[in-house]
Design a protein around this motif. Sequence first.
Motif, PDB file in Angstrom:
ATOM      1  N   TYR A  59       0.845  -1.196   0.000  1.00  0.00           N
ATOM      2  CA  TYR A  59       0.000   0.000   0.000  1.00  0.00           C
ATOM      3  C   TYR A  59       0.879   1.242   0.000  1.00  0.00           C
ATOM      4  CZ  TYR A  59      -3.455  -3.392   1.601  1.00  0.00           C
ATOM      5  OH  TYR A  59      -4.276  -4.479   1.719  1.00  0.00           O
ATOM      6  N   LEU A  60       0.677   2.110  -0.970  1.00  0.00           N
ATOM      7  CA  LEU A  60       1.360   3.398  -1.009  1.00  0.00           C
ATOM      8  C   LEU A  60       0.473   4.395  -0.271  1.00  0.00           C
ATOM      9  CD1 LEU A  60       3.518   5.403  -1.971  1.00  0.00           C
ATOM     10  CD2 LEU A  60       2.233   5.613  -4.112  1.00  0.00           C
ATOM     11  N   ILE A  61       0.965   4.902   0.848  1.00  0.00           N
ATOM     12  CA  ILE A  61       0.192   5.832   1.675  1.00  0.00           C
ATOM     13  C   ILE A  61       0.811   7.210   1.526  1.00  0.00           C
ATOM     14  CG2 ILE A  61      -0.816   6.221   3.942  1.00  0.00           C
ATOM     15  CD1 ILE A  61       0.235   3.363   4.665  1.00  0.00           C
ATOM     16  N   LYS A  62       0.022   8.155   1.036  1.00  0.00           N
ATOM     17  CA  LYS A  62       0.500   9.517   0.784  1.00  0.00           C
ATOM     18  C   LYS A  62       0.007  10.470   1.865  1.00  0.00           C
ATOM     19  CE  LYS A  62      -1.351   8.867  -3.232  1.00  0.00           C
ATOM     20  NZ  LYS A  62      -1.931   8.922  -4.532  1.00  0.00           N
ATOM     21  N   ALA A  63       0.565  11.679   1.862  1.00  0.00           N
ATOM     22  CA  ALA A  63       0.178  12.697   2.841  1.00  0.00           C
ATOM     23  C   ALA A  63      -1.339  12.846   2.864  1.00  0.00           C
ATOM     24  CB  ALA A  63       0.845  14.029   2.504  1.00  0.00           C
ATOM     25  N   GLY A  64      -1.904  12.875   4.082  1.00  0.00           N
ATOM     26  CA  GLY A  64      -3.342  13.011   4.245  1.00  0.00           C
ATOM     27  C   GLY A  64      -4.091  11.691   4.202  1.00  0.00           C
ATOM     28  N   GLU A  65      -3.358  10.583   4.159  1.00  0.00           N
ATOM     29  CA  GLU A  65      -3.979   9.262   4.109  1.00  0.00           C
ATOM     30  C   GLU A  65      -3.526   8.420   5.298  1.00  0.00           C
ATOM     31  OE1 GLU A  65      -4.134   8.977  -0.784  1.00  0.00           O
ATOM     32  OE2 GLU A  65      -2.726   7.693   0.302  1.00  0.00           O
ATOM     33  N   MET A  66      -4.344   7.410   5.623  1.00  0.00           N
ATOM     34  CA  MET A  66      -3.964   6.494   6.701  1.00  0.00           C
ATOM     35  C   MET A  66      -4.341   5.069   6.340  1.00  0.00           C
ATOM     36  SD  MET A  66      -6.559   7.134   9.839  1.00  0.00           S
ATOM     37  CE  MET A  66      -8.163   6.365   9.856  1.00  0.00           C
ATOM     38  N   LEU A  67      -3.710   4.166   7.054  1.00  0.00           N
ATOM     39  CA  LEU A  67      -3.953   2.745   6.867  1.00  0.00           C
ATOM     40  C   LEU A  67      -4.035   2.109   8.250  1.00  0.00           C
ATOM     41  CD1 LEU A  67      -4.055   0.418   4.683  1.00  0.00           C
ATOM     42  CD2 LEU A  67      -1.620   0.116   5.147  1.00  0.00           C
ATOM     43  N   LEU A  68      -5.034   1.267   8.449  1.00  0.00           N
ATOM     44  CA  LEU A  68      -5.168   0.519   9.696  1.00  0.00           C
ATOM     45  C   LEU A  68      -4.646  -0.896   9.486  1.00  0.00           C
ATOM     46  CD1 LEU A  68      -8.721   1.549  10.901  1.00  0.00           C
ATOM     47  CD2 LEU A  68      -6.603   1.849  12.174  1.00  0.00           C
ATOM     48  N   CYS A  69      -3.877  -1.349  10.436  1.00  0.00           N
ATOM     49  CA  CYS A  69      -3.382  -2.721  10.407  1.00  0.00           C
ATOM     50  C   CYS A  69      -4.068  -3.480  11.535  1.00  0.00           C
ATOM     51  CB  CYS A  69      -1.862  -2.716  10.589  1.00  0.00           C
ATOM     52  SG  CYS A  69      -1.138  -4.344  10.482  1.00  0.00           S
ATOM     53  N   LYS A  70      -4.789  -4.523  11.181  1.00  0.00           N
ATOM     54  CA  LYS A  70      -5.551  -5.274  12.183  1.00  0.00           C
ATOM     55  C   LYS A  70      -4.619  -6.152  13.029  1.00  0.00           C
ATOM     56  CE  LYS A  70      -6.695  -8.884   8.894  1.00  0.00           C
ATOM     57  NZ  LYS A  70      -7.740  -9.518   8.122  1.00  0.00           N
ATOM     58  N   PRO A  71      -5.083  -6.579  14.183  1.00  0.00           N
ATOM     59  CA  PRO A  71      -4.260  -7.431  15.044  1.00  0.00           C
ATOM     60  C   PRO A  71      -3.797  -8.701  14.328  1.00  0.00           C
ATOM     61  CG  PRO A  71      -6.175  -6.643  16.235  1.00  0.00           C
ATOM     62  CD  PRO A  71      -6.368  -6.238  14.798  1.00  0.00           C
ATOM     63  N   ASN A  72      -2.558  -9.066  14.611  1.00  0.00           N
ATOM     64  CA  ASN A  72      -1.912 -10.288  14.129  1.00  0.00           C
ATOM     65  C   ASN A  72      -1.597 -10.291  12.637  1.00  0.00           C
ATOM     66  OD1 ASN A  72      -1.962 -11.479  16.771  1.00  0.00           O
ATOM     67  ND2 ASN A  72      -4.149 -11.775  16.453  1.00  0.00           N
ATOM     68  N   ALA A  73      -1.775  -9.175  11.946  1.00  0.00           N
ATOM     69  CA  ALA A  73      -1.401  -9.094  10.529  1.00  0.00           C
ATOM     70  C   ALA A  73       0.097  -8.814  10.433  1.00  0.00           C
ATOM     71  CB  ALA A  73      -2.185  -7.991   9.832  1.00  0.00           C
ATOM     72  N   ALA A  74       0.782  -9.580   9.605  1.00  0.00           N
ATOM     73  CA  ALA A  74       2.204  -9.328   9.369  1.00  0.00           C
ATOM     74  C   ALA A  74       2.325  -8.052   8.542  1.00  0.00           C
ATOM     75  CB  ALA A  74       2.825 -10.507   8.627  1.00  0.00           C
ATOM     76  N   HIS A  75       3.182  -7.129   8.981  1.00  0.00           N
ATOM     77  CA  HIS A  75       3.321  -5.862   8.267  1.00  0.00           C
ATOM     78  C   HIS A  75       4.726  -5.288   8.428  1.00  0.00           C
ATOM     79  CE1 HIS A  75       2.089  -4.830  12.344  1.00  0.00           C
ATOM     80  NE2 HIS A  75       2.682  -3.647  12.172  1.00  0.00           N
ATOM     81  N   SER A  76       5.119  -4.491   7.440  1.00  0.00           N
ATOM     82  CA  SER A  76       6.405  -3.798   7.455  1.00  0.00           C
ATOM     83  C   SER A  76       6.213  -2.470   6.742  1.00  0.00           C
ATOM     84  CB  SER A  76       7.487  -4.640   6.764  1.00  0.00           C
ATOM     85  OG  SER A  76       7.143  -4.845   5.408  1.00  0.00           O
ATOM     86  N   CYS A  77       7.241  -1.631   6.788  1.00  0.00           N
ATOM     87  CA  CYS A  77       7.104  -0.286   6.230  1.00  0.00           C
ATOM     88  C   CYS A  77       8.448   0.202   5.711  1.00  0.00           C
ATOM     89  CB  CYS A  77       6.595   0.636   7.347  1.00  0.00           C
ATOM     90  SG  CYS A  77       6.353   2.327   6.848  1.00  0.00           S
TER      91      CYS A  77
END
Length: 156
Positions: A59-77
């Motif tokens: 997911y490309l998240i730009k200024a003014g945007e947000m992303l929710l990561c639910k519990p137990n989801a593998a994620h990196s940034c």
Amino acid sequence: MKKYQFKPFVPVFRITNLINVSYHDLPETFTYPEEAHDFWELSYVDRGSIVEQQDGESYLIKAGEMLLCKPNAAHSCQAWQNSRASVVDVEFSLEGSLPENFESRILILSEEEKHCMETIVREASETYADFDSALPAAASLEKLPTAPFGSEQILC
């Protein structure tokens, strides 16, 4: 005496724990390794752009945007195309559930919602000693002795 009618308030969800709230100015070379945890994580991009991977999706998240990561989801940034970014990170647990369409989807904030994020940043910076840190890390959320009355409630 006048009779009043009381209407009970039934919340859809309730934030029960605030694990972290912080603001990060990320360098061009920023990378955060994959992790998973048993609470929600909200990433709001204030300036610039980041790429977040969740359960194999990017997911490309730009200024003014947000992303929710639910519990137990593998994620990196990571930083987007070697550019700097500023990110608000809020980690929390809750009772109830968020709508499914909030999960793993970029949400574009309205001006009013951006103002709410600014309020969260301001209140957190006046409430917690380790609020503003250069890179994401587990914060202790040590409350400042000078924190305004009720400041923790405005965050939740």
